[in-house]
Write a protein that holds these residues in place. Sequence first.
Motif, short mmCIF file in Angstrom:
data_model
loop_
_atom_site.label_atom_id
_atom_site.label_comp_id
_atom_site.label_asym_id
_atom_site.label_seq_id
_atom_site.Cartn_x
_atom_site.Cartn_y
_atom_site.Cartn_z
N ASN A 82 0.84 -1.19 0.00
CA ASN A 82 0.00 0.00 0.00
C ASN A 82 0.89 1.25 0.00
O ASN A 82 2.11 1.15 0.03
N ILE A 83 0.26 2.42 0.00
CA ILE A 83 1.02 3.66 -0.07
C ILE A 83 1.94 3.81 1.14
O ILE A 83 3.10 4.20 1.00
N ALA A 84 1.44 3.47 2.32
CA ALA A 84 2.27 3.59 3.53
C ALA A 84 3.51 2.71 3.43
O ALA A 84 4.61 3.14 3.80
N ALA A 85 3.36 1.50 2.89
CA ALA A 85 4.51 0.61 2.73
C ALA A 85 5.51 1.19 1.74
O ALA A 85 6.73 1.12 1.96
N ALA A 86 5.01 1.78 0.65
CA ALA A 86 5.90 2.39 -0.34
C ALA A 86 6.65 3.58 0.27
O ALA A 86 7.86 3.74 0.05
N GLU A 126 13.30 4.19 4.38
CA GLU A 126 14.35 3.21 4.71
C GLU A 126 15.57 3.36 3.82
O GLU A 126 16.70 3.13 4.24
N LYS A 127 15.33 3.73 2.56
CA LYS A 127 16.43 3.87 1.60
C LYS A 127 17.03 5.28 1.61
O LYS A 127 17.89 5.59 0.79
N GLY A 128 16.53 6.14 2.51
CA GLY A 128 17.12 7.46 2.67
C GLY A 128 16.56 8.53 1.76
O GLY A 128 17.18 9.59 1.59
N TYR A 129 15.41 8.31 1.16
CA TYR A 129 14.79 9.31 0.28
C TYR A 129 13.74 10.09 1.05
O TYR A 129 13.10 9.57 1.95
N LYS A 130 13.58 11.36 0.69
CA LYS A 130 12.63 12.22 1.37
C LYS A 130 11.19 11.86 1.02
O LYS A 130 10.88 11.46 -0.10
N LEU A 154 12.87 6.32 -9.83
CA LEU A 154 13.20 5.99 -8.44
C LEU A 154 12.27 4.90 -7.93
O LEU A 154 12.72 3.91 -7.34
N PHE A 155 10.97 5.04 -8.15
CA PHE A 155 9.99 4.04 -7.69
C PHE A 155 10.24 2.69 -8.35
O PHE A 155 10.09 1.65 -7.72
N GLU A 156 10.65 2.72 -9.59
CA GLU A 156 10.95 1.46 -10.29
C GLU A 156 12.21 0.81 -9.69
O GLU A 156 12.23 -0.39 -9.44
N LYS A 157 13.22 1.62 -9.44
CA LYS A 157 14.47 1.12 -8.83
C LYS A 157 14.20 0.51 -7.45
O LYS A 157 14.81 -0.50 -7.09
N LEU A 158 13.28 1.10 -6.69
CA LEU A 158 12.96 0.62 -5.35
C LEU A 158 11.91 -0.49 -5.37
O LEU A 158 11.44 -0.91 -4.31
N ASP A 159 11.54 -0.94 -6.55
CA ASP A 159 10.59 -2.04 -6.72
C ASP A 159 9.18 -1.69 -6.23
O ASP A 159 8.45 -2.54 -5.74
N ILE A 160 8.83 -0.41 -6.38
CA ILE A 160 7.50 0.06 -6.02
C ILE A 160 6.60 0.06 -7.26
O ILE A 160 5.42 -0.25 -7.18
#
Length: 136
Positions: free
Chosen positions: A2-6, A12-16, A62-68
């Motif tokens: 869900n959005i909260a998990a994303a 966790e990965k240090g992104y704002k 970025l979302f693709e790289k983070l598997d979102i």
Amino acid sequence: MNIAAALDILREKGYKFTGKRAKMLEIFVEENRYLSAKNAFQFMRDDYPNLSVDTIYRNIKLFEKLDILESTEIKGETRYRYKCSKDHHHQIICTDCGTVQKIEMCPMEAVSTTPEGFTITHHKFEIYGYCEDCKP
């Protein structure tokens, strides 16, 4: 996911955490279909009139790289959708509206041999066509 998990993955990965990123994730979740970067831009421009297409692309990557987000190509254009799950599955995709339906079998079950010396690490199987609403 869900959005909260994303958003947790981003932190966790240090992104704002930003309002724009949250809005983009919200759009992909609500639409639940493959969208182009241009589609995402169109959904966001009323809320963010100074938004640039570059910002959309940067965040999508970025979302693709983070598997979102996951991507596919439809009619020569890359489209993106919220990663539906981590379980192994395949899908049928409407080439007009980008809606997705899960296929309840794996075509790899029919593969009985692979070339000598080749090890399969993963696969992707997609079928393209028109959904009931978009049928010509």
